[in-house]
Design an enzyme around this catalytic site. Sequence first.
Site, mmCIF file in Angstrom:
data_model
loop_
_atom_site.group_PDB
_atom_site.id
_atom_site.type_symbol
_atom_site.label_atom_id
_atom_site.label_comp_id
_atom_site.label_asym_id
_atom_site.label_seq_id
_atom_site.Cartn_x
_atom_site.Cartn_y
_atom_site.Cartn_z
ATOM 1 N N GLY A 1 0.844 -1.187 0.000
ATOM 2 C CA GLY A 1 0.000 0.000 0.000
ATOM 3 C C GLY A 1 0.871 1.225 0.000
ATOM 4 O O GLY A 1 2.071 1.168 0.291
ATOM 5 N N GLY B 1 1.295 -0.645 -12.446
ATOM 6 C CA GLY B 1 2.681 -1.051 -12.206
ATOM 7 C C GLY B 1 3.276 -1.889 -13.312
ATOM 8 O O GLY B 1 4.486 -1.842 -13.567
ATOM 9 N N ASP C 1 -9.984 -0.049 -7.005
ATOM 10 C CA ASP C 1 -8.805 0.535 -7.647
ATOM 11 C C ASP C 1 -8.891 0.507 -9.172
ATOM 12 O O ASP C 1 -8.415 1.429 -9.847
ATOM 13 C CB ASP C 1 -7.514 -0.135 -7.159
ATOM 14 N N THR C 2 -9.528 -0.517 -9.735
ATOM 15 C CA THR C 2 -9.657 -0.552 -11.189
ATOM 16 C C THR C 2 -10.537 0.587 -11.693
ATOM 17 O O THR C 2 -10.300 1.143 -12.774
ATOM 18 C CB THR C 2 -10.232 -1.895 -11.658
ATOM 19 N N ASN D 1 -11.249 -10.268 -15.886
ATOM 20 C CA ASN D 1 -10.291 -10.266 -14.786
ATOM 21 C C ASN D 1 -9.462 -11.540 -14.913
ATOM 22 O O ASN D 1 -9.961 -12.635 -14.669
ATOM 23 C CB ASN D 1 -11.057 -10.247 -13.458
#
Length: 484
Positions: free
Chosen positions: A16, A403, A231-232, A290
């Site tokens: 995090g 990332g 978050d997506t 996903n």
Amino acid sequence: MSKHHYIAVDLGAESGRVMLGTLENGKLTLDEQHRFANEPVELAGHRRWNILQLWKDIITGIGKATYAADGPTNVRSISCDSWAVDYVLVGKSSPMLSPPVQYRDSRTDATFKRALRDIGTKTIFDASGIQFLPFNTLYQLMSEPTELIESAETFVLIADWVNWQLAGGAPKVELSNASTTQIWDVRKRAWSNEVVEQAGLPKHVFPEVVEPGSVLGKHDGIKIIASCSHDTGCAVAAAPGDGANWAYLSSGTWSLIGVELDKPVVTDQCRELNFTNEQGYRGTTRLLKNISGLYILQQCRGAWTESDPSDQTYEYAELAQLGTAAKPLVSLIRPEHPDFAKPGRMPEKIADYCRRTDQPVPDSVGAYVRCIYESLALLYRKALGDLRELAGREIETLHIVGGGTQATLLNQLAADACGIPVVTGPVEATALGNMLIQAATLGDIDPDDIRPIVRTSIKLQTYEPNNTDAMNAAYEQFAKLPTE
């Protein structure tokens, strides 16, 4: 233009961080204030999130960020985002009845099969439009001990729990997060009574759901906003695509590949292809798949580091170099195979899969890296083909955010496999989206300016398709490999 500060608390499955953002002259700059590990613990027979340690680190990070902004009065707002599906059970006088179980725990394996049999895939999908994954919130809630869930006042998804602890008041769940649970009715925009009843879940535990961009309260005088708690949702809001014919890939522990639509696609074909309709910012739908992402490599890296007597750390940049130097297209796996979804023994699992499919076993760390990256790139190609059918549109560019944009070898392989340009950036898409939704909520920017600000604020990199003939041939082999 005035200078504005925002804080994003971004929780990922591996780590995090608390980020301070500064919006000035049409650009948003980010400053990482505090990064911390997110390490699950084994407790009472289950794999759980150490949420109290996460909370401690979040408060530490917010303190650092407000100090860096010359005090809390200079921070406009705070919002937390996290992975989806996991939750905290809350009691009437307790913020947590039990440490939250991690989605990779095996407790839902039998429940998942029972739910598909007793409730039925059509009933569940026709209501939710969400793909079938054994760790979805629906199956987790069904796996809770009866006495525990009956005693709960509500459940609160992870980022929403953090926002609630910061804001106070009644706990609420934000729409983009609620839509991932497979219990939210995507067309009625309410919890699905039919699914709840057939699952045997108590109706009283389902929380109030709020729209993305809702102000929840204040913490030390700073407004707490539910941007997109998933978050997506934040990452896609910050995807720098322009026009209509592009897809996104949020690349990290998971790979989430999809397109943004005005309405959900809840059809038999969508259910059979196991795609999902998650709700996003400003009434959008994220039609996506996903799929397994860098988790397989993360697990391999942990195994290699642990077993190396020389204390080699195998940093990701070094792994990429080793993969680049390895011989291409020697062995392939299907990353979505259930064997690769659970932690532990990942190099052995890959080796076993190669033996079962009569392929050479990777003979070096670089060969394993190459195998993982090439297999992921070919899986992206499969998902893009399905997306074109479901969405009824051409896809001319793939925008990779998150990332995974730093995995240059994987990005080039994705361009080669998919046969279209791949544009990477921003790395910090989630934090950017989180903060820009905050800014739009407070009227500091127009919501239509979010993507233009992203394109102004970061440098994009384009990978053109190259080795397409070899990847086309490899895809024929890949398509024949077993997925279960």
